[in-house]
Design a protein around this motif. Structure first.
Motif, PDB file in Angstrom:
ATOM      1  N   VAL A 220     -19.424  35.515  -3.648  1.00  0.00           N
ATOM      2  CA  VAL A 220     -18.784  36.695  -4.244  1.00  0.00           C
ATOM      3  C   VAL A 220     -17.262  36.526  -4.327  1.00  0.00           C
ATOM      4  O   VAL A 220     -16.597  37.183  -5.137  1.00  0.00           O
ATOM      5  CB  VAL A 220     -19.157  37.965  -3.432  1.00  0.00           C
ATOM      6  N   LEU A 221     -16.697  35.620  -3.521  1.00  0.00           N
ATOM      7  CA  LEU A 221     -15.245  35.405  -3.528  1.00  0.00           C
ATOM      8  C   LEU A 221     -14.777  34.764  -4.838  1.00  0.00           C
ATOM      9  O   LEU A 221     -13.597  34.821  -5.176  1.00  0.00           O
ATOM     10  CB  LEU A 221     -14.828  34.535  -2.334  1.00  0.00           C
ATOM     11  N   ALA A 222     -15.713  34.102  -5.535  1.00  0.00           N
ATOM     12  CA  ALA A 222     -15.358  33.454  -6.804  1.00  0.00           C
ATOM     13  C   ALA A 222     -15.907  34.227  -8.004  1.00  0.00           C
ATOM     14  O   ALA A 222     -15.806  33.769  -9.137  1.00  0.00           O
ATOM     15  CB  ALA A 222     -15.889  32.025  -6.818  1.00  0.00           C
ATOM     16  N   ALA A 223     -16.499  35.402  -7.725  1.00  0.00           N
ATOM     17  CA  ALA A 223     -17.127  36.165  -8.818  1.00  0.00           C
ATOM     18  C   ALA A 223     -16.089  37.017  -9.538  1.00  0.00           C
ATOM     19  O   ALA A 223     -15.146  37.523  -8.926  1.00  0.00           O
ATOM     20  CB  ALA A 223     -18.230  37.051  -8.259  1.00  0.00           C
ATOM     21  N   GLU A 224     -16.300  37.162 -10.833  1.00  0.00           N
ATOM     22  CA  GLU A 224     -15.414  38.005 -11.635  1.00  0.00           C
ATOM     23  C   GLU A 224     -15.566  39.466 -11.194  1.00  0.00           C
ATOM     24  O   GLU A 224     -16.680  39.931 -10.951  1.00  0.00           O
ATOM     25  CB  GLU A 224     -15.792  37.865 -13.119  1.00  0.00           C
ATOM     26  N   ASN A 225     -14.459  40.174 -11.031  1.00  0.00           N
ATOM     27  CA  ASN A 225     -14.430  41.567 -10.563  1.00  0.00           C
ATOM     28  C   ASN A 225     -14.917  41.722  -9.122  1.00  0.00           C
ATOM     29  O   ASN A 225     -15.137  42.837  -8.652  1.00  0.00           O
ATOM     30  CB  ASN A 225     -15.287  42.490 -11.455  1.00  0.00           C
ATOM     31  N   GLY A 226     -15.123  40.606  -8.417  1.00  0.00           N
ATOM     32  CA  GLY A 226     -15.584  40.685  -7.024  1.00  0.00           C
ATOM     33  C   GLY A 226     -16.988  41.216  -6.883  1.00  0.00           C
ATOM     34  O   GLY A 226     -17.358  41.778  -5.846  1.00  0.00           O
ATOM     35  N   ILE A 227     -17.822  41.044  -7.928  1.00  0.00           N
ATOM     36  CA  ILE A 227     -19.216  41.517  -7.910  1.00  0.00           C
ATOM     37  C   ILE A 227     -20.112  40.375  -8.375  1.00  0.00           C
ATOM     38  O   ILE A 227     -19.809  39.703  -9.359  1.00  0.00           O
ATOM     39  CB  ILE A 227     -19.421  42.729  -8.847  1.00  0.00           C
ATOM     40  N   THR A 228     -21.198  40.148  -7.649  1.00  0.00           N
ATOM     41  CA  THR A 228     -22.157  39.131  -8.088  1.00  0.00           C
ATOM     42  C   THR A 228     -23.573  39.595  -7.776  1.00  0.00           C
ATOM     43  O   THR A 228     -23.804  40.308  -6.801  1.00  0.00           O
ATOM     44  CB  THR A 228     -21.875  37.769  -7.408  1.00  0.00           C
ATOM     45  N   LEU A 258     -10.770  42.397  -4.577  1.00  0.00           N
ATOM     46  CA  LEU A 258      -9.833  41.305  -4.318  1.00  0.00           C
ATOM     47  C   LEU A 258      -8.739  41.285  -5.382  1.00  0.00           C
ATOM     48  O   LEU A 258      -9.020  41.437  -6.575  1.00  0.00           O
ATOM     49  CB  LEU A 258     -10.579  39.970  -4.332  1.00  0.00           C
ATOM     50  N   ASN A 259      -7.495  41.089  -4.935  1.00  0.00           N
ATOM     51  CA  ASN A 259      -6.386  40.957  -5.892  1.00  0.00           C
ATOM     52  C   ASN A 259      -6.504  39.659  -6.680  1.00  0.00           C
ATOM     53  O   ASN A 259      -6.164  39.575  -7.850  1.00  0.00           O
ATOM     54  CB  ASN A 259      -5.039  40.991  -5.166  1.00  0.00           C
ATOM     55  N   LYS A 260      -7.013  38.639  -5.965  1.00  0.00           N
ATOM     56  CA  LYS A 260      -7.109  37.326  -6.598  1.00  0.00           C
ATOM     57  C   LYS A 260      -8.410  36.673  -6.156  1.00  0.00           C
ATOM     58  O   LYS A 260      -8.664  36.538  -4.957  1.00  0.00           O
ATOM     59  CB  LYS A 260      -5.913  36.470  -6.161  1.00  0.00           C
ATOM     60  N   THR A 261      -9.263  36.303  -7.103  1.00  0.00           N
ATOM     61  CA  THR A 261     -10.519  35.630  -6.759  1.00  0.00           C
ATOM     62  C   THR A 261     -10.302  34.118  -6.768  1.00  0.00           C
ATOM     63  O   THR A 261      -9.375  33.613  -7.399  1.00  0.00           O
ATOM     64  CB  THR A 261     -11.641  35.986  -7.758  1.00  0.00           C
ATOM     65  N   LEU A 262     -11.176  33.426  -6.057  1.00  0.00           N
ATOM     66  CA  LEU A 262     -11.101  31.964  -6.006  1.00  0.00           C
ATOM     67  C   LEU A 262     -11.882  31.378  -7.179  1.00  0.00           C
ATOM     68  O   LEU A 262     -12.739  32.038  -7.763  1.00  0.00           O
ATOM     69  CB  LEU A 262     -11.693  31.460  -4.688  1.00  0.00           C
ATOM     70  N   SER A 263     -11.606  30.123  -7.474  1.00  0.00           N
ATOM     71  CA  SER A 263     -12.383  29.466  -8.529  1.00  0.00           C
ATOM     72  C   SER A 263     -13.690  28.948  -7.929  1.00  0.00           C
ATOM     73  O   SER A 263     -13.730  28.585  -6.745  1.00  0.00           O
ATOM     74  CB  SER A 263     -11.596  28.309  -9.135  1.00  0.00           C
ATOM     75  N   PRO A 264     -14.774  28.908  -8.722  1.00  0.00           N
ATOM     76  CA  PRO A 264     -16.061  28.406  -8.195  1.00  0.00           C
ATOM     77  C   PRO A 264     -15.950  26.985  -7.636  1.00  0.00           C
ATOM     78  O   PRO A 264     -16.675  26.631  -6.709  1.00  0.00           O
ATOM     79  CB  PRO A 264     -16.982  28.448  -9.423  1.00  0.00           C
ATOM     80  N   GLU A 265     -15.037  26.162  -8.210  1.00  0.00           N
ATOM     81  CA  GLU A 265     -14.877  24.782  -7.713  1.00  0.00           C
ATOM     82  C   GLU A 265     -14.433  24.788  -6.243  1.00  0.00           C
ATOM     83  O   GLU A 265     -14.916  23.992  -5.434  1.00  0.00           O
ATOM     84  CB  GLU A 265     -13.844  24.010  -8.554  1.00  0.00           C
ATOM     85  N   ILE A 266     -13.522  25.714  -5.899  1.00  0.00           N
ATOM     86  CA  ILE A 266     -13.012  25.775  -4.511  1.00  0.00           C
ATOM     87  C   ILE A 266     -14.134  26.157  -3.550  1.00  0.00           C
ATOM     88  O   ILE A 266     -14.324  25.520  -2.510  1.00  0.00           O
ATOM     89  CB  ILE A 266     -11.838  26.775  -4.415  1.00  0.00           C
TER      90      ILE A 266
END
Length: 662
Positions: A220-228, A258-266
């Motif tokens: 969920v940390l890499a999901a758009e809008n913080g929702i998955t 989240l103000n800033k989400t992570l990229s799925p690669e990370i």
């Protein structure tokens, strides 16, 4: 009800975020334009607030907002400051544990919603339950970072109607960082999974472990809008650990966003690194364990038949080092003494792991602690692991012993070693304790040897969360075993560093964290009354079938209470008390020329009909229930003693008094 200014601002902030997320302002503008167009005559161009609210209510927008603003979460009984007393004596079979939760905007939460299940094919032919009909149910239990949750029971079906939300606090057990809002990068380092256990409860109240799953929530940390949204495939347990039992639809959401989400690669790179690190640690431990075993076999060839268990399979068929099943466990204020802990473990149900087909072989399945507690029953290994963990939590030096009982039946029990070297065996299934005094085989024949009272025959190894020791004495018989654990000629140790690398909490490993114990949700007085009433009806019906009338003596029934309390006290502390007062009271209640008979019996379940059927199998109890004679008066008393995890000890005493006619 007035709120302090800071709480009022928090509430406004939460409501504002929710309204923005649902685009309520846009929807109000649409309704406003539509209302002006449709309902107002050209000469009346004024619109009141009441008209607008009426229009919003008609279109269901207000209801939608109110629904979205409600959060529910499971609250442990122990965390409540005061539990409201029921206004009547009616208590639900499953007391409601869902209540509104206050969100602290300075903390980070994970909101986990279960949006139904599908493909539970074992229940494909299950008929739709009628309203009010008792049916088998599914219950989902969750554990995350020292927080426990439980879903509402739903009827078993091919597509079970799970509709539950759980608010998981991500920063629950951190020290010092409680007031600081954690960002996505910090949360990525929190590798604790959400442990989900699915339990099936049948119409008789018997529980079965259906599935155990570790959910990786950090996607969920890499999901758009913080929702998955995640579709979780649940696999079976034991021999069916490769078979799918069903799919759960789960929605994960971060609060606040989240103000800033992570990229799925990370996130994917982090997961891959963790898996790689864990696999390497486990590989190195396996290499070391093989070397240790080779050395152990070289000491004496007969060692290959001793019960030395280094790895054990959990409910998912995963091989784990046995030391990982133990961890010092503190019960807070739920248990006060080690002996009370032993009593608690003994009243959890005993059930051997199920085997499909014959053969009589024992299916090995050491359950994770959450699966054992949620099911409320398990094998002797599960009981021994829990008891050892609790005794370690009470500051004792405790070990799990692996060996055999009579007829070579494999068994596990617990051992504690006192500072003076006293060895005490604890039987986790009964709560009994035995002092171990070894026999010296070199003594002359005339020297009197201690007679062992314990049921154990051989011992192969002992272990706890830090140590693993293989028995390398000439004989593995318990009665001649010497527990000088620092003497490597008697006990071969494993490297403490090797055990720590794969078993210590907090390391990146596949070892699941231990859940806290939960307080009982059973009302002891209400449950005692219910069972007692049901037993009175069952006894009256049974005697009616025999052509006998039934007269109850309420006073005599009440007098049986001290005896039941004394029996439970004796089971817990090994101290017998209050017997003189009980006997004196009974003598006063039974007139001269009358006979008194009593029969106490103990159960760990609350099914009155099942208990009554068991009682009738005893000739002593049947003699009381079917008593014939002059002036027969019957009495029954039930006393339920509650323990954590809604475990309970149920004591029942049947009694009768009648005039002796010779």
């Amino acid at each position: 009800m007035s709120l302090p200014p800071e709480k009022a601002s928090e509430l406004k902030q939460i409501i504002h975020q929710q309204l923005v997320k649902m685009d309520v302002h846009g929807r109000i503008r649409e309704v406003l334009a539509e209302t002006i167009r449709e309902e107002l005559a050209p000469e009346h161009q004024q619109l009141s607030t009441e008209d607008l609210i009426k229009a919003l209510r008609q279109r269901g927008i207000i209801d939608d907002v109110m629904k979205e603003l409600k959060f529910v979460t499971d609250v442990n009984e122990k965390e409540r400051t005061s539990a409201p007393k029921p206004s009547t004596h009616f208590v639900d079979r499953e007391p409601p544990v869902l209540q509104k939760t206050n969100i602290d905007p300075t903390r980070r939460y994970l909101y986990l919603q279960v949006l139904g299940g599908k493909a539970f094919l074992e229940h494909l032919q299950e008929p739709e339950p009628l309203p009010g009909q008792i049916c088998s149910t599914f219950t989902l239990c969750l554990h995350f970072r020292n927080q426990r949750f439980r879903s509402k029971p739903v009827p078993c079906a091919c597509e079970p109607d799970f509709r539950d939300g759980f608010l998981l606090e991500v920063h629950k057990d951190s020290l010092g960082d409680g007031s600081k809002m954690v960002d996505a990068t910090t949360m990525l380092s929190i590798c604790d999974p959400v442990h989900m256990v699915l339990i099936k409860t049948d119409t008789f109240g018997e529980t079965t472990l259906v599935a155990s799953y570790f959910l990786e929530w950090r996607s969920v940390l890499a999901a758009e809008n913080g929702i998955t949204n995640v579709a979780v495939e649940l696999l079976g347990v034991g021999t069916e650990s490769k078979v799918s039992v069903g799919i759960l639809n789960i929605r994960l959401e971060m609060y606040p966003q989240l103000n800033k989400t992570l990229s799925p690669e990370i996130t994917n790179t982090q997961f891959a690194l963790e898996r790689q690190k864990t696999a390497e640690k486990e590989r190195l431990f396996l290499v070391y364990a093989k070397q240790w075993w080779r050395e152990y076999l070289q000491i004496r060839p007969t060692h290959n038949v001793r019960l030395v268990k280094i790895f054990a399979q959990d409910e998912n068929g995963v091989n784990r080092p046995v030391c990982s099943y133990i961890r010092p466990l503190r019960a807070g204020r739920l248990l006060d003494t080690p002996r009370q802990a032993a009593r608690f473990v003994s009243v959890l149900g005993y059930e051997r792991a199920p085997v499909i087909g014959g053969g009589g072989g024992k299916q090995e399945q050491w359950c994770t602690l959450l699966a054992f507690l949620c099911r409320n029953k398990g094998d002797c290994e599960d009981h021994a692991n829990l008891l050892c963990s609790l005794l370690l939590g009470f500051g004792l030096e405790a070990f799990v012993c692996v060996g055999t009982k009579a007829k070579g039946v494999p068994h596990t029990w617990v051992m504690t070693r006192g500072t003076d070297g006293t060895i005490t065996f604890w039987e986790s299934l009964t709560g009994h304790r035995y002092i171990h005094r070894p026999i010296n085989p070199d003594d002359p024949p005339l020297v009197e040897q201690p007679k062992p009272l314990y049921p154990y025959r051989t011992i192969g190894c002992i272990f706890n969360h830090q140590k693993f020791l293989g028995n390398c004495q000439p004989s593995d018989a318990v009665e001649v075993c010497v527990f000088h654990l620092h003497d490597e000629s008697k006990w071969k140790p494993m490297s403490g560093e090797a055990i720590k690398s794969v078993c210590s909490p907090g390391t990146t490993s596949s070892v699941p964290p231990f859940p806290p114990l939960c307080a009982s949700t059973i009302d002891a007085a209400v449950t005692s009354n219910e069972i007692e009433l049901q037993l009175r009806i069952l006894v009256s019906e049974h005697r009616k079938d025999l052509g006998l009338s039934t007269v109850w003596d309420d006073h005599l029934s009440y007098l049986l209470s001290p005896a039941l309390a004394a029996y439970e006290l004796e089971r817990t502390t090994s101290i017998s008390a209050g017997n003189e007062e009980f006997q004196d009271a009974v003598r006063r209640a039974v007139p001269d020329g009358h006979t008194f008979k009593g029969f106490p019996i103990h159960f760990v379940y609350r099914n009155a009909r099942r208990a009554f059927a068991t009682c009738l199998r005893s000739p002593f109890c049947e003699e009381i229930i079917c008593c014939r004679g002059d002036q027969v008066r019957l009495a029954v008393r039930v006393r339920v003693f509650t323990y954590p995890e809604s475990a309970c000890a149920v004591w029942i005493m049947f009694a009768c008094k009648y005039r002796s006619v010779l």
